[in-house]
Design a protein around this motif. Structure first.
Motif, mmCIF file in Angstrom:
data_model
loop_
_atom_site.group_PDB
_atom_site.id
_atom_site.type_symbol
_atom_site.label_atom_id
_atom_site.label_comp_id
_atom_site.label_asym_id
_atom_site.label_seq_id
_atom_site.Cartn_x
_atom_site.Cartn_y
_atom_site.Cartn_z
ATOM 1 N N CYS A 95 -10.706 5.944 -2.556
ATOM 2 C CA CYS A 95 -10.895 4.606 -3.126
ATOM 3 C C CYS A 95 -10.781 4.623 -4.644
ATOM 4 N N LYS A 153 -5.795 -4.256 -5.181
ATOM 5 C CA LYS A 153 -6.652 -3.133 -4.827
ATOM 6 C C LYS A 153 -6.889 -3.096 -3.314
ATOM 7 N N PHE A 154 -7.283 -1.918 -2.849
ATOM 8 C CA PHE A 154 -7.515 -1.699 -1.420
ATOM 9 C C PHE A 154 -8.875 -1.031 -1.246
ATOM 10 N N TYR A 155 -9.620 -1.492 -0.264
ATOM 11 C CA TYR A 155 -10.940 -0.910 0.002
ATOM 12 C C TYR A 155 -11.015 -0.501 1.471
ATOM 13 N N LEU A 156 -11.627 -1.307 2.315
ATOM 14 C CA LEU A 156 -11.717 -0.958 3.730
ATOM 15 C C LEU A 156 -10.344 -0.897 4.398
ATOM 16 N N SER A 157 -9.375 -1.623 3.833
ATOM 17 C CA SER A 157 -8.020 -1.591 4.400
ATOM 18 C C SER A 157 -7.401 -0.196 4.302
ATOM 19 N N TYR A 214 0.836 -1.205 0.000
ATOM 20 C CA TYR A 214 0.000 0.000 0.000
ATOM 21 C C TYR A 214 0.870 1.254 0.000
ATOM 22 N N ASN A 255 -7.534 2.917 -6.411
ATOM 23 C CA ASN A 255 -7.790 1.652 -7.104
ATOM 24 C C ASN A 255 -7.739 1.769 -8.619
ATOM 25 N N THR A 314 -14.589 7.888 -0.650
ATOM 26 C CA THR A 314 -14.900 7.500 -2.035
ATOM 27 C C THR A 314 -13.840 8.034 -2.992
#
Length: 393
Positions: free
Chosen positions: A346, A360-364, A195, A350, A343
């Motif tokens: 994200c 890809k990374f979302y909630l992390s 990341y 991504n 948003t």
């Protein structure tokens, strides 16, 4: 929306203060993400529309590899460097006092590849940064004007890696900032470093596209030998272990002489075993070099970091205020601001990850954005109160 603002005017001053501060920090973060961190996405659109010019000339190139006890990596990755689809180039390996089989391996490969050259830095040579001295030795031994710096544990993305880097050398170009990832491995630390590597790449490439060269990565970096010599090498920061891929680039940079290259064929893949101790050590070294950055770059980085921290603190304060007062409107406003910021992060992160063919990374993202400032603060505190030169050794 106007109704919400009218309602906010009725709140106590401390709520107004939190809201105004949160709004300001949000706007700053949106600016950074859409102006700087979004750079690779915008540039990729231009590439697809054929709006980026490249050169067809293929000047000779010297590839510099510094290696200390890297016999396994050299045996694994050197052949790929030595077998590029490119008309004329050399690979110079600087052996940094290795005590493993590196010397015998290089002698063996030397008989097979005519474009391989190797030299060494004696083990008893005393320098603040042996890495910089190795680069100095390798660059001075280079026969050609165009240089590419790559680490011994890096593997080029394809046999066209060299061609893809060199196509960026238009007449005004003096440096090309390439992309390098870490080979994917399981574990929290590898996920965190992946990341950070993605975010750092978005940052330095985005800055470079806006005429502000911040840094590159010494795992995939190109510049000219004349720039190195005219700048007197690393003379202004020889007392620092790092600086070869940020302070030096800032010294030779202008607003238009840097290009970026991130296509899959031009990337390098780093096969490195990581530890938390080394991760903290790298953080410490980077902090030391950042204190020597140019004033406007330090200001840009500080504002970015401060706005992130203030956004988190003020958002939590606003949420606490909403919970204490059981205020649905205040909670709605706080939630809306959070969703807008998250948003944006994200989407930009991504989309860039897709272009770079990264995970890809979302909630992390939420978790990493919370712990990264805490880790940096921890490193700064430990270093401040430590008397050891190598805090993590």
């Amino acid at each position: 929306m106007q109704e919400y603002f009218e309602i906010l005017l009725l709140y106590p001053n401390w709520i107004k203060f939190l809201f105004v501060g949160l709004l300001v920090s949000l706007l700053i973060q949106l600016f950074y993400y859409l102006h700087y961190y979004n750079g690779i996405i915008r540039y990729n659109r231009k590439i697809k529309k054929n709006l980026i010019g490249y050169t067809t000339s293929k000047p000779p190139v010297s590839i510099i590899v510094c290696a200390k006890n890297e016999s396994e990596n050299l045996e694994l990755h050197l052949p790929m460097l030595l077998e590029q689809e490119y008309p004329k180039y050399e690979v110079i390996v600087v052996n940094d006092g290795s005590t493993d089989e590196s010397c015998y391996l290089l002698d063996r490969l030397d008989k097979k590849y005519s474009n391989l050259y190797h030299t060494f830095l004696p083990m008893d040579a005393k320098y603040m940064s042996r890495k910089k001295m190795c680069l100095n030795v390798g660059i001075k031994a280079a026969h050609y004007e165009h240089l590419i710096i790559v680490a011994a544990d890096c593997e080029p993305g394809s046999k066209n890696w060299l061609s893809n880097i060199m196509k960026n050398y238009t007449p005004e170009t003096d440096m090309v900032l390439g992309y390098s990832d870490f080979k994917k491995k399981n574990g929290f630390l590898y996920r965190l470093i992946g990341y950070e590597n993605l975010l750092t790449t978005m940052q330095y490439m985005g800055y470079a596209l806006n005429g502000k060269v911040l840094r590159g990565t010494n795992r995939n970096l190109s510049y000219k030998k004349s720039s190195f010599i005219n700048n007197k090498a690393f003379s202004s920061h020889l007392n620092l272990e790092y600086g070869d891929d940020d302070l030096f680039l800032q010294e030779i940079a202008s607003s238009k002489n840097a290009r970026i290259e991130f296509s899959p064929d031009s990337s390098t893949h780093t096969n490195r075993d990581l530890s938390f101790k080394n991760y903290l050590y790298d953080k410490e070294r980077r902090m030391m070099t950042q204190s020597r950055y140019k004033g406007y770059l330090k200001a840009l980085l500080f504002i970015d970091c401060l706005s992130k921290l203030m956004f988190i603190i003020l958002l939590i304060g606003l949420i606490i205020g909403a919970i204490i007062g059981k205020d649905v409107i205040l909670a709605t406003i706080a939630g809306g601001v959070f969703i807008l910021n998250f948003t944006t992060q994200c989407v930009v992160i991504n989309k860039t990850a897709s272009i770079l063919q990264e995970s890809k990374f979302y909630l992390s993202i939420l978790f990493f954005e919370l712990i990264r400032p805490l880790i940096s603060l921890y490193v700064a505190i430990v270093k401040t109160f430590s008397k050891n030169k190598n805090t993590w050794g």
